[in-house]
Design a protein around this motif. Structure first.
Motif, short mmCIF file in Angstrom:
data_model
loop_
_atom_site.label_atom_id
_atom_site.label_comp_id
_atom_site.label_asym_id
_atom_site.label_seq_id
_atom_site.Cartn_x
_atom_site.Cartn_y
_atom_site.Cartn_z
N MET A 128 5.69 -25.11 11.71
CA MET A 128 6.82 -24.50 12.43
C MET A 128 6.96 -25.09 13.83
O MET A 128 8.07 -25.31 14.32
N LYS A 129 5.83 -25.37 14.46
CA LYS A 129 5.85 -25.98 15.79
C LYS A 129 6.48 -27.38 15.74
O LYS A 129 7.30 -27.75 16.58
N ARG A 130 6.10 -28.17 14.72
CA ARG A 130 6.67 -29.51 14.59
C ARG A 130 8.16 -29.45 14.30
O ARG A 130 8.93 -30.27 14.82
N LEU A 131 8.60 -28.50 13.49
CA LEU A 131 10.02 -28.38 13.20
C LEU A 131 10.81 -28.10 14.48
O LEU A 131 11.88 -28.69 14.70
N GLN A 132 10.30 -27.22 15.33
CA GLN A 132 11.02 -26.91 16.56
C GLN A 132 11.05 -28.11 17.50
O GLN A 132 12.07 -28.39 18.15
N ILE A 133 9.94 -28.85 17.57
CA ILE A 133 9.89 -30.04 18.43
C ILE A 133 10.86 -31.11 17.93
O ILE A 133 11.57 -31.75 18.72
N LEU A 134 10.93 -31.29 16.62
CA LEU A 134 11.82 -32.32 16.06
C LEU A 134 13.29 -31.92 16.12
O LEU A 134 14.17 -32.79 16.05
N MET A 135 13.56 -30.61 16.24
CA MET A 135 14.94 -30.12 16.27
C MET A 135 15.14 -29.21 17.49
O MET A 135 15.37 -28.01 17.35
N PRO A 136 15.06 -29.76 18.70
CA PRO A 136 15.14 -28.91 19.90
C PRO A 136 16.48 -28.20 20.04
O PRO A 136 16.56 -27.17 20.73
N GLU A 137 17.51 -28.73 19.40
CA GLU A 137 18.84 -28.13 19.51
C GLU A 137 19.05 -26.97 18.54
O GLU A 137 20.07 -26.28 18.61
N ILE A 138 18.08 -26.75 17.64
CA ILE A 138 18.19 -25.71 16.61
C ILE A 138 17.23 -24.58 16.93
O ILE A 138 16.08 -24.80 17.31
N TRP A 139 17.69 -23.34 16.76
CA TRP A 139 16.84 -22.16 16.91
C TRP A 139 16.01 -22.03 15.64
O TRP A 139 16.54 -21.75 14.57
N VAL A 140 14.70 -22.23 15.71
CA VAL A 140 13.83 -22.19 14.53
C VAL A 140 12.97 -20.93 14.57
O VAL A 140 12.15 -20.75 15.48
N ARG A 141 13.16 -20.06 13.60
CA ARG A 141 12.41 -18.81 13.53
C ARG A 141 12.11 -18.49 12.06
O ARG A 141 12.50 -19.22 11.16
N CYS A 142 11.46 -17.36 11.80
CA CYS A 142 11.21 -16.88 10.45
C CYS A 142 12.24 -15.82 10.07
O CYS A 142 12.84 -15.19 10.95
N THR A 143 12.45 -15.61 8.79
CA THR A 143 13.41 -14.62 8.33
C THR A 143 13.01 -13.19 8.73
O THR A 143 13.85 -12.29 8.65
#
Length: 360
Positions: free
Chosen positions: A297-312
């Motif tokens: 999840m940390k890598r996903l947020q780093i790779l997509m800084p423009e996207i809000w990355v959270r869990c459902t």
């Protein structure tokens, strides 16, 4: 109930009196034994006496599914509600839509007998018969539950395979598999350390991604295919990984794990960023076992800084309940006579009422 990974069975008992906001009444799980997990993994590859082994494993799994059903009813309070149907996906051992089939192990008649309830299973065959991939099937449920009228949302299911649902305001729901999620990471740590999975990605965090190996993995033809598309162990296996040659055999074991985690993160991020061009303020919500992988999840947020990355969980549905809830919803759709697939997602020629029904 969902049994799409090789970890075990997740079950939920759901009240669909308000379909757009189903209410989970109980949750139960069963973890596969080491022997059962290995038997199932062996059956995902061609081998000896496959028909008899598959039939025996179907009976074993169905008994396990029945245990989960009985526990759900007990937890929710027997007699407080009528159980209309049990929706059981079964355990995928082969997914070959290009050859016209996808095979999930479950004995629907036995499960109906053991539970005394109507059972609905074999959700993928109807879509494949209509020319579809038979996967992913969860986007219709994601759209019913998570679509927002003005905010672009993406639902990322991180099971063995990663699949993405695109809920863009004003556009039809779309979705497809993006590549491996936990499948390769789980397989590698199990082979090297004997663990079924890498909790929170801690072992991967001890290693370093190997750029040349990563580039070789990302060169898989699946990543260049256009949607609709789906994949499985037939495309991404440890045998395929080991075919990368001396990189795999010469690297520290934890570096391979770190590279596999990066493969999942990069392939997901590439798909998300391609789909979100021109859609500002997009939000991504992850579910499935991979949503508990902190490092991923940390890598996903780093790779997509423009996207809000959270869990459902932040949308009111725990990440570990979403897939089981989706197949309960598909069973509800079968009972209602509603199409459960989305042709624009699977590539089917038309909508199909999914699932085979077994009466007790």
């Amino acid at each position: 109930m969902s049994g799409t990974s090789l970890d075990g069975v997740d079950g939920v008992l759901v009240d669909f009196s308000v379909p757009v906001r189903p209410r989970v009444l109980a949750q139960a799980q069963r973890t596969f034994s080491v022997d059962l997990r290995m038997d199932l993994l062996d059956l995902t590859r061609p081998g000896v006496n496959e028909l008899e082994r598959a039939a025996c494993l179907s009976r074993t799994l169905s008994s396990l599914y029945a245990e989960v059903v009985h526990e759900l009813v007990q937890r929710a309070g027997q007699g407080d509600f009528p159980v209309v149907a049990v929706g059981c996906h079964g355990q995928t051992v082969r997914h070959r839509p290009e050859q016209g089939f996808s095979l999930q192990l479950v004995n629907g008649a036995l499960l109906a007998e053991l539970t005394g309830m109507t059972v609905i299973t074999d959700f993928r065959s109807g879509d494949i018969a209509a020319g579809g991939q038979g996967a992913p099937l969860v986007p219709a449920f994601h759209a019913a539950l998570f679509r927002h009228p003005s905010i672009p949302r993406l639902i990322l299911n991180l099971g063995g395979i990663a699949n993405l649902t695109l809920l863009i305001p004003g556009l039809a729901t779309r979705g497809y598999d993006t590549g491996p999620a936990n499948l390769l990471m789980d397989g590698w740590i199990n082979r090297c350390l004997g663990h079924p999975f890498d909790p929170e990605g801690r072992w991967a965090a001890q290693g370093h991604c190997h750029p040349a190996l990563l580039d070789s993995l990302l060169n898989h033809p699946f990543f260049q295919r256009s949607a609709p598309k789906s994949t499985g162990r037939e495309d991404f296996s440890l045998e395929w990984l080991e075919g990368r040659g001396e990189w795999v055999s010469s690297l520290p074991l934890e570096d391979v794990q770190a590279t596999l985690l990066e493969l999942t993160a990069r392939s997901v991020a590439a798909a998300v960023q391609a789909e979100c061009r021109g859609h500002k303020g997009a939000e991504l919500y992850a579910c499935g076992g991979g949503a508990l992988n902190t490092q991923l999840m940390k890598r996903l947020q780093i790779l997509m800084p423009e996207i809000w990355v959270r869990c459902t969980d932040e949308l009111g549905v725990p990440a570990q309940q979403v897939e089981a809830l989706a197949f309960a919803w598909l069973a509800w759709a079968r009972v209602q006579g509603k199409a459960g697939n989305l042709p624009e997602v699977t590539g089917a020629r038309h909508g199909v009422v999914l699932g085979a029904l077994y009466s007790p």
